[in-house]
Design an enzyme around this catalytic site. Sequence first.
Site, short mmCIF file in Angstrom:
data_model
loop_
_atom_site.label_atom_id
_atom_site.label_comp_id
_atom_site.label_asym_id
_atom_site.label_seq_id
_atom_site.Cartn_x
_atom_site.Cartn_y
_atom_site.Cartn_z
N GLY A 31 0.85 -1.19 0.00
CA GLY A 31 0.00 0.00 0.00
C GLY A 31 0.88 1.24 0.00
O GLY A 31 2.07 1.16 -0.31
N GLY A 49 3.97 0.97 2.47
CA GLY A 49 4.96 0.00 1.99
C GLY A 49 5.74 0.53 0.80
O GLY A 49 6.97 0.40 0.74
N GLU A 65 2.76 -8.62 -1.35
CA GLU A 65 1.40 -8.06 -1.35
C GLU A 65 0.41 -9.18 -1.65
O GLU A 65 0.59 -9.94 -2.59
CB GLU A 65 1.29 -6.94 -2.39
N HIS A 92 2.78 27.24 -20.25
CA HIS A 92 3.70 26.39 -20.98
C HIS A 92 5.12 26.86 -20.73
O HIS A 92 5.38 28.06 -20.77
CB HIS A 92 3.38 26.46 -22.48
#
Lengths: 427, 466
Positions: free
Chosen positions: B182, B185, B203, B444
């Site tokens: 998650g 982690g 996981e 930009h």
Amino acid sequence: MLEVKVPSPGESVSEVTISNWLRADGDFVNMNDELFEIESEKATLSVSAESSGVLKILIPAGTTVKVGALACTIDTAASAGTVPPAKVEPSPAKAEQKGAASAVVTATAQKIASPAADKILREAGRSTSDVAKGSGKGGRVTKEGALKAANTPQVAAIAPAPVPAAALANGPVAQIKAAPAHMPPQVAKVAYTGERIERREKMSPLRLKVAERLVSVRQTTAMLTTFNEIDMSNLMQVRKEYKDKFEQQHSVRLGFMSFFTKAVTESLKYFPAVNASIEGDEVVYHDYVDMGIAVQAPKGLVVPVLRNAESMTLAQVEMEIERLAARARNNQLTIDEMTGGTYTISNGGVFGSLMSTPILNPPQSAILGMHKIEERPIAVNGQVVIRPMMYVAMSYDHRIIDGRESVGFLVRVKEYLENPVRLLLQV
Amino acid sequence: MKYDLAVIGSGPGGYVAAIRAAQLKMKVAIIERYPTLGGTCLNVGCIPSKALLDSSEHYLQAAKHFGEHGIGTGALKLDWEIMRGRKDKVVDDNVKGIAFLMKKNKIDVHAGHATLLGSEAIRIVGADGKSTEITSTSVIIATGSKPADLPFAKIDKVKLISSTEALALKSVPKELVIIGAGVIGCELGSVYARLGTKVRIVEYLNSAIPTMDATMGKELGKSLKALGIELYLGHKVKAVDTKGKKVKVVATAPGGEDVELSGDYCMMAVGRRPYTDNLGLENVKVSTDPRGFIKVNEHLETAHPGIYAIGDVIGGAMLAHKAEEEGVFVVERLAGQKPHINYRAIPWVVYTWPEVAGVGYTEEELKQSNRAYKVGSFPYRALGRARAANESEGVVKVLADKDTDEILGVHMFGARAADMIAEAVVALEYRASAEDIARISHAHPTFTEALKEACLAATENRALHL
């Protein structure tokens, strides 16, 4: 081609004003889309499309017309494709034809309030429909628009309620707790430019009718007002203690309005004249109570009636108020639901009123005005203590109600509310 | 003296609620059992982890990428003491800042553990064992959460550690096993992987950051692997052995075979549990759900009138900014205002590098609810600014309603996503359409152009630079 005629908002109404077009000329409208709003001396209502098609407006907004006049037509032969399309078609070929998407988004955007605007509207008990036209991108309701709507004084509809009253399903509890922080709503502010400008606006038929009735009440009744004050401690304690259980059990919030309604219906049993009305040379006594309760609707105040309020439980009262308030908010109240009350309760407290004299709602002979609850020092058993107090005022028609009766009635209401257990015991 | 409001817990939910209440002229007390204010977030969560994430990313840049910019560093040296010390200083400055804010707002700070005694009374037992009692009309429980562990693998704070210990290791470990991919982690795994630790993350689900949009999990997974982290997805941990010199973690792979992973430490990052230990819930009518979260109604009021709860302790997204919104919501309601929280417009951020951020519906949620939607994506590699910054890994994905064009979700993986998500949150709150954002000027060259381009893509598939 569908012809849309101006409908009658109720019996005995022959003229109405088209106050507002909700769609533009040439728009493609879908079935059930709201087209325009009409305003009469009795009510405001909106008219919806019975079929989909292209709208052609024949009578501009602001015009007063006879019931039955042709307001607009809907060209049902036209398909959505012949006008700006109602659906987004993200095809690159059409990209140059100026954002088909924005046409659709604009229609939904008008119901969208910015986060700050949303909070302002909710605190004022208003909705986005009270904002004439959103000034934000795509017609979004901005903080500015919400402030304007929140600060626009509400026009009393149907019953000329003396002080604005609001749906009390939620009760003024929040305000009490908030005493240190809550400020009464601000009043609409007009910019003075330094020039001597006078502005003239035509009174709406609704406003004209209200004005006429208010003056007539003054002229045709012998109205005066009696005052009292209520120590709300016990009632607030009961509410605090049981509001969660009550809500769990009955799925409706426990407000103060149900207690006031019951206190009034119980007291009326002892003072029948207060619940009576004059017709010609006769007094009509009602051995039931149809309680008018002023609630807020988008276009102003309306006073729907709780039928046979005397036989309702507290929960039934709350549920019925909630139901009627919801219908009022959606402009769904019928004329029937708003006429025939025998007594009215009105609450200026939600707007911060400390004391006022309500005005009768004929042919009724009395009206109770609630006000804001305020912590005040009072004397109890020779000691100064601080209690949550509310002033109440009852205006009555002295022609049929004697001073002794009106005062006795109000004292009884006060005693019930100060000791709510008496309501249960009916003593 | 009686307070208008007592707040139990001084994390971001609690202290913000206290400040807002003071602004609204309430007399406020805040109670904290730890020596410093700020709760998990400031002391052992958001702030210290970000300090280490930033430091370790600088190290990684110097080690791996400075050369690409023509910068030679010579022999690179890592001084963990200083890196950790800087983190401690950041935390120290921050918690002092909260103490100052309390003072400035005339909020009474009570040090000690709070126990509710009844409707309005709270007992506070200080570290010295001294007990005091205060009373308050309203109470907000903001006691937060603690790292959770597994029934067969309890955190011992020595070898089997939580994020708290992982933020203060004595040295950079050679090997680290992390259970749970998650947010915590992935973030702490990144810190140590950048500093040279062999990091292995196990996981149970099939993706990293499984609660977020699947595209994000996939992208982040690739990025973590590139960092040298071994990801064991779909692996079920069945045993953790801390007896030896190294910690051994045994997990069952999707195929059914067992894999054994070893580390100097094993960090448990399987989520957090609500913290209500010894809070005295039994003395009041506050009830909890089976997982221990305090139950509240839509006003965040518990079953006990006048007692409210906010933040991690009531469940939902365990995010500091969610707790803050809830704190302000409760206090403003107490003051008679009518605030509102739009839980759909609360952003999620993962501070890996590149960062991950998201708000609104995920694509999986839209699919599941059968909502007609359209997608517009724009890759960082087509962005001038990203190329100039040598940060061309990333993508912005916009999900919009197919008919109304309203933006339903925005998910970003890329440099500065944590800050860029703010624009998407504003868009969601104002219920903007993809075309609205596309028609708003974006400077930009900036990273935010990626959102504009993704919105153009979502509107009519007409991104300009693709």
